[in-house]
Design a protein around this motif. Structure first.
Motif, short mmCIF file in Angstrom:
data_model
loop_
_atom_site.label_atom_id
_atom_site.label_comp_id
_atom_site.label_asym_id
_atom_site.label_seq_id
_atom_site.Cartn_x
_atom_site.Cartn_y
_atom_site.Cartn_z
N LEU A 168 46.15 41.91 41.32
CA LEU A 168 45.05 42.81 41.00
C LEU A 168 45.49 44.26 41.08
CD1 LEU A 168 42.03 43.54 40.54
CD2 LEU A 168 41.73 43.36 43.03
N ASP A 169 45.19 45.00 40.03
CA ASP A 169 45.33 46.46 40.01
C ASP A 169 43.95 47.00 39.68
OD1 ASP A 169 45.74 49.14 39.57
OD2 ASP A 169 47.24 48.89 38.00
N VAL A 170 43.24 47.55 40.68
CA VAL A 170 41.85 47.95 40.46
C VAL A 170 41.71 49.13 39.50
CG1 VAL A 170 41.08 47.07 42.69
CG2 VAL A 170 41.79 49.48 42.48
N THR A 171 42.80 49.83 39.21
CA THR A 171 42.72 50.93 38.25
C THR A 171 42.64 50.42 36.82
OG1 THR A 171 45.12 51.25 37.99
CG2 THR A 171 44.03 52.41 39.81
N SER A 172 42.87 49.13 36.63
CA SER A 172 42.78 48.49 35.31
C SER A 172 41.53 47.62 35.24
CB SER A 172 44.02 47.63 35.06
OG SER A 172 43.80 46.72 33.99
N LEU A 173 40.66 47.90 34.30
CA LEU A 173 39.45 47.09 34.15
C LEU A 173 39.80 45.66 33.78
CD1 LEU A 173 36.40 46.71 34.02
CD2 LEU A 173 36.44 47.64 31.69
N GLU A 174 40.77 45.47 32.89
CA GLU A 174 41.13 44.12 32.49
C GLU A 174 41.71 43.33 33.65
OE1 GLU A 174 41.43 40.64 30.97
OE2 GLU A 174 40.32 42.27 30.01
N SER A 175 42.54 43.98 34.48
CA SER A 175 43.08 43.31 35.65
C SER A 175 41.96 42.88 36.59
CB SER A 175 44.06 44.23 36.38
OG SER A 175 44.53 43.64 37.58
N THR A 176 40.97 43.74 36.75
CA THR A 176 39.86 43.43 37.66
C THR A 176 39.01 42.31 37.10
OG1 THR A 176 39.88 45.79 38.24
CG2 THR A 176 38.04 44.49 39.04
N ARG A 177 38.78 42.33 35.79
CA ARG A 177 38.04 41.22 35.17
C ARG A 177 38.80 39.91 35.29
NH1 ARG A 177 35.84 44.58 29.86
NH2 ARG A 177 33.80 45.13 30.75
N SER A 178 40.12 39.97 35.13
CA SER A 178 40.95 38.77 35.27
C SER A 178 40.85 38.21 36.69
CB SER A 178 42.40 39.10 34.93
OG SER A 178 43.25 37.98 35.13
N PHE A 179 40.82 39.09 37.67
CA PHE A 179 40.66 38.69 39.08
C PHE A 179 39.33 37.96 39.29
CE2 PHE A 179 39.19 40.37 43.37
CZ PHE A 179 39.95 39.49 44.13
N ALA A 180 38.25 38.52 38.73
CA ALA A 180 36.94 37.89 38.88
C ALA A 180 36.89 36.54 38.16
CB ALA A 180 35.85 38.82 38.34
N ARG A 181 37.48 36.48 36.97
CA ARG A 181 37.51 35.21 36.23
C ARG A 181 38.28 34.14 37.00
NH1 ARG A 181 38.40 38.59 31.59
NH2 ARG A 181 40.64 38.18 31.76
N ALA A 182 39.39 34.55 37.61
CA ALA A 182 40.20 33.59 38.37
C ALA A 182 39.41 33.02 39.54
CB ALA A 182 41.47 34.27 38.87
N ALA A 183 38.63 33.87 40.19
CA ALA A 183 37.82 33.39 41.32
C ALA A 183 36.75 32.42 40.83
CB ALA A 183 37.17 34.58 42.02
N ARG A 184 36.13 32.74 39.71
CA ARG A 184 35.09 31.85 39.20
C ARG A 184 35.68 30.51 38.75
NH1 ARG A 184 30.62 33.04 34.41
NH2 ARG A 184 28.98 31.74 35.33
#
Length: 256
Positions: free
Chosen positions: A75-91
């Motif tokens: 996760l790189d929180v400065t990247s919206l796509e990285s943050t969305r990918s993090f949330a998708r992975a958790a779901r």
């Protein structure tokens, strides 16, 4: 990969689910790591996010060895796509996204006249934009579920401004403002701000000004452990769904 365990949807006023899916940013050390360990020990399922994937992988493995449920994702929180990918992975892993702990932050303190513009921009990118990216990534999922909880880590520097902390304080005041606005807009979403005082973590290592770094280190003798902040987060998310702990300040007893 095991099939995701889906938590039941609870109505307002009902007891909180004994096990929640909790996403934690900046989970490779300090408050993020301590929170992951605390929440997993309390029975929650945690997804650790950070840029140091080797570190979060090791922490997740430790948690699993202790009988907890944990996974990790870069996760790189400065990247919206990285943050969305993090949330998708958790779901995908757990079936739901119930709590986000927006913890990732940087604190390169300096006087304004030092003109460390790159450090100012870094604080804005991580401390403010990173929080907004976290909200943007999980809010649609929580709205779809009809419930959710966002915990934003601010600071006592979001309540007061000290020399060398002007820009850092500005970012933490912003976190509190964003949180309060989100809270007022929401009727099915809980929003909590946790403001730590002097806490032992790696944040001080990011101070490039040697004089400022030494002055901060001189104050750290009274600092509390990061686990104290994890305990406050555990308390906030453990309340019944109709109880929203909006703001908690946790500082050393000896801090002025």
């Amino acid at each position: 990969m095991n099939a995701p365990a889906v938590s039941p949807v609870l109505s307002p006023g009902s007891a909180v689910s004994p096990s929640k899916v909790v996403l934690i940013t900046g989970a490779s050390s300090g408050i993020g790591e301590a929170t992951a360990r605390r929440l997993a020990a309390s029975g929650h399922r945690v997804m650790l996010g950070a840029r140091r994937t080797d570190r979060i992988a090791a922490i997740a493995k430790d948690i699993q060895a202790d009988g907890g449920a944990a996974d990790h994702h870069e996760l790189d929180v400065t990247s919206l796509e990285s943050t969305r990918s993090f949330a998708r992975a958790a779901r995908e892993r757990y079936g739901r996204v119930e709590v986000l702990v927006n913890n990732a932050g940087v604190m390169p303190l300096s006087t304004v006249d030092a003109l460390k513009v790159d450090e100012w921009n870094r604080m804005i990118d991580v401390n403010v934009r990173g929080v907004l990216h976290g909200i943007a990534a999980v809010l649609p999922l929580m709205r779809e579920q009809g419930a959710g909880h966002i915990v934003n880590i601010a600071s006592v520097s979001g309540h007061r401004v000290d020399p060398t902390a002007a820009v850092y304080s500005a970012t933490k005041f912003a976190v509190r403002a964003i949180s309060e606005g989100l809270r007022q807009e929401s009727r099915d979403l809980r929003v909590t701000v946790i403001s730590p005082g002097l806490t032992r973590s790696e944040l001080t290592e990011g101070i490039s000004d040697s004089a400022v770094r030494e002055a901060v280190h001189d104050q750290m003798g009274i600092a509390i452990s990061a686990s104290a902040i994890g305990a406050a987060i555990d308390y906030a998310i453990g309340q019944p769904l109709d109880v929203d702990i909006n703001e908690v300040v946790v500082r050393p007893t000896a801090q002025g």
